[in-house]
Design an enzyme around this catalytic site. Sequence first.
Site, mmCIF file in Angstrom:
data_model
loop_
_atom_site.group_PDB
_atom_site.id
_atom_site.type_symbol
_atom_site.label_atom_id
_atom_site.label_comp_id
_atom_site.label_asym_id
_atom_site.label_seq_id
_atom_site.Cartn_x
_atom_site.Cartn_y
_atom_site.Cartn_z
ATOM 1 N N GLY A 10 0.841 -1.205 0.000
ATOM 2 C CA GLY A 10 0.000 0.000 0.000
ATOM 3 C C GLY A 10 0.869 1.244 0.000
ATOM 4 O O GLY A 10 1.915 1.267 0.645
ATOM 5 N N THR A 126 4.694 2.031 6.206
ATOM 6 C CA THR A 126 3.272 1.707 6.321
ATOM 7 C C THR A 126 2.627 2.706 7.266
ATOM 8 O O THR A 126 3.225 3.076 8.292
ATOM 9 C CB THR A 126 2.950 0.289 6.853
ATOM 10 O OG1 THR A 126 1.547 0.227 7.127
ATOM 11 C CG2 THR A 126 3.669 -0.083 8.122
ATOM 12 N N ASP A 128 0.288 1.950 9.059
ATOM 13 C CA ASP A 128 -0.142 1.181 10.239
ATOM 14 C C ASP A 128 0.903 1.180 11.373
ATOM 15 O O ASP A 128 0.570 0.859 12.509
ATOM 16 C CB ASP A 128 -0.423 -0.277 9.847
ATOM 17 C CG ASP A 128 -1.662 -0.427 8.982
ATOM 18 O OD1 ASP A 128 -2.284 0.598 8.645
ATOM 19 O OD2 ASP A 128 -2.013 -1.570 8.644
ATOM 20 N N ARG A 163 -25.311 12.693 19.166
ATOM 21 C CA ARG A 163 -25.150 11.376 18.550
ATOM 22 C C ARG A 163 -23.889 10.664 19.027
ATOM 23 O O ARG A 163 -22.958 11.301 19.531
ATOM 24 C CB ARG A 163 -25.019 11.532 17.030
ATOM 25 C CG ARG A 163 -26.326 11.814 16.337
ATOM 26 C CD ARG A 163 -26.074 12.122 14.880
ATOM 27 N NE ARG A 163 -27.322 12.313 14.160
ATOM 28 C CZ ARG A 163 -27.435 12.988 13.026
ATOM 29 N NH1 ARG A 163 -26.370 13.545 12.474
ATOM 30 N NH2 ARG A 163 -28.597 13.101 12.434
ATOM 31 N N ARG A 172 -4.665 -3.027 10.533
ATOM 32 C CA ARG A 172 -5.084 -4.413 10.330
ATOM 33 C C ARG A 172 -4.725 -5.291 11.529
ATOM 34 O O ARG A 172 -5.572 -5.933 12.121
ATOM 35 C CB ARG A 172 -4.373 -4.943 9.078
ATOM 36 C CG ARG A 172 -4.676 -6.356 8.704
ATOM 37 C CD ARG A 172 -3.995 -6.689 7.408
ATOM 38 N NE ARG A 172 -4.632 -6.033 6.299
ATOM 39 C CZ ARG A 172 -5.706 -6.516 5.660
ATOM 40 N NH1 ARG A 172 -6.222 -7.668 6.022
ATOM 41 N NH2 ARG A 172 -6.233 -5.865 4.657
ATOM 42 N N GLN A 279 -6.553 8.515 4.729
ATOM 43 C CA GLN A 279 -5.399 8.478 5.639
ATOM 44 C C GLN A 279 -4.076 8.224 4.916
ATOM 45 O O GLN A 279 -3.004 8.438 5.461
ATOM 46 C CB GLN A 279 -5.575 7.356 6.672
ATOM 47 C CG GLN A 279 -6.743 7.531 7.589
ATOM 48 C CD GLN A 279 -7.187 6.205 8.182
ATOM 49 O OE1 GLN A 279 -6.783 5.855 9.286
ATOM 50 N NE2 GLN A 279 -7.993 5.444 7.469
#
Length: 347
Positions: A10, A126, A128, A163, A172, A279
């Site tokens: 990615g 990454t 992540d 709300r 992940r 993102q």
Amino acid sequence: MKVGVLTGGGDCPGLNAVIRAIVYKGITRYGYDVQGIYEGWKGLLNGGRVAPLALEDVSGILATGGTILKTSRTNPFAIRDGLKKVRKNIDKYGFDALIAIGGEDTLGVAAKLNKAGIKIVGVPKTIDNDVAGTDQTFGFDTAVQIATEAIDRVRSTAEAHNRVVLVEVMGRHAGWIAVKSGIAGGANMILVPEYPVDVNKVMTSIVKRHARGEPSSVIVVAEGAKLKNPKGKGVDMTVTEDKDEFGHKRLGGIAMALSLIIEEMTGFECRNVILGHIQRGGTPTATDRVLSTRYGVTAIDLVHKKQFGKMTALRGTKIVAAPLSAATKSPRTIDKEFYQIAEVFFG
Ligand code: F6P
């Protein structure tokens, strides 16, 4: 010396800054011939594309998102005779060394190729932030910044309507983006893959807030988050059962599934937002530009010192050379103490 550079997996903000640094130092200090390999490992398989990178090709790319070399999730080891084809193309193009910029999958392939005798150096990326062997990957800081801004924006509309709004972020195997942006954005609950929270605890926290006069909540959910005792419709976070060449299913939708459960169990009105690829796109933060530049400069230095089988890594404040195999270990997850800081503000 002819050096081939590729970006795999990615994309993430900062890839172009790494490429720029490699090309800049490779040409101006070492006099290397630096070549771009397009679309990740696909570029070294049949029909792939390789082209020289000159200083003018990397001019003006420091602050840009994406990757000028394009990327793919191609795995040469999942393709028949993949290794043979890669070797053949390395010989055909006359590469003396390769630099692979990627996450655990791309660097896993790099480690295997290195074992097979190919001279290769890695750079960990990454959003992540879960690549083992380094304290931080580039792209992560930008993703956290984007997610934090989204949480801030969502909060005002959540408050206006009383709300519960769930914000789904990437992550992940590890909830780094969720926990960092959640702390920075004052999330009322943060759900991550590492520390499953009981669904009933999520409800209790929302109800408690409501009872004390805070009828809105913002919950940050990592796409790979796990929950204990999911009720009602269940919590399905896979978009499709299809897997990519590295065996990963496409994730997405946990915020939507959970918002239905919350509405059903509490009666409070819910909305959900999936930040997704927002993102990963756009300009890198200053922190990511600097980290990417340091990684790129170090990567070409490693090639020059013939330190193959290594990847650049951040340890504390220093950039060091770590074995490529470090990136293939279990993903780097959030440590308990860090998550406990976030937990203070749940409920
Ligand atoms: O690169 C890591 C990552 O952003 C994960 O967080 C996410 O699950 C995945 O990539 C999405 O990949 P794709 O762009 O292939 O949909």
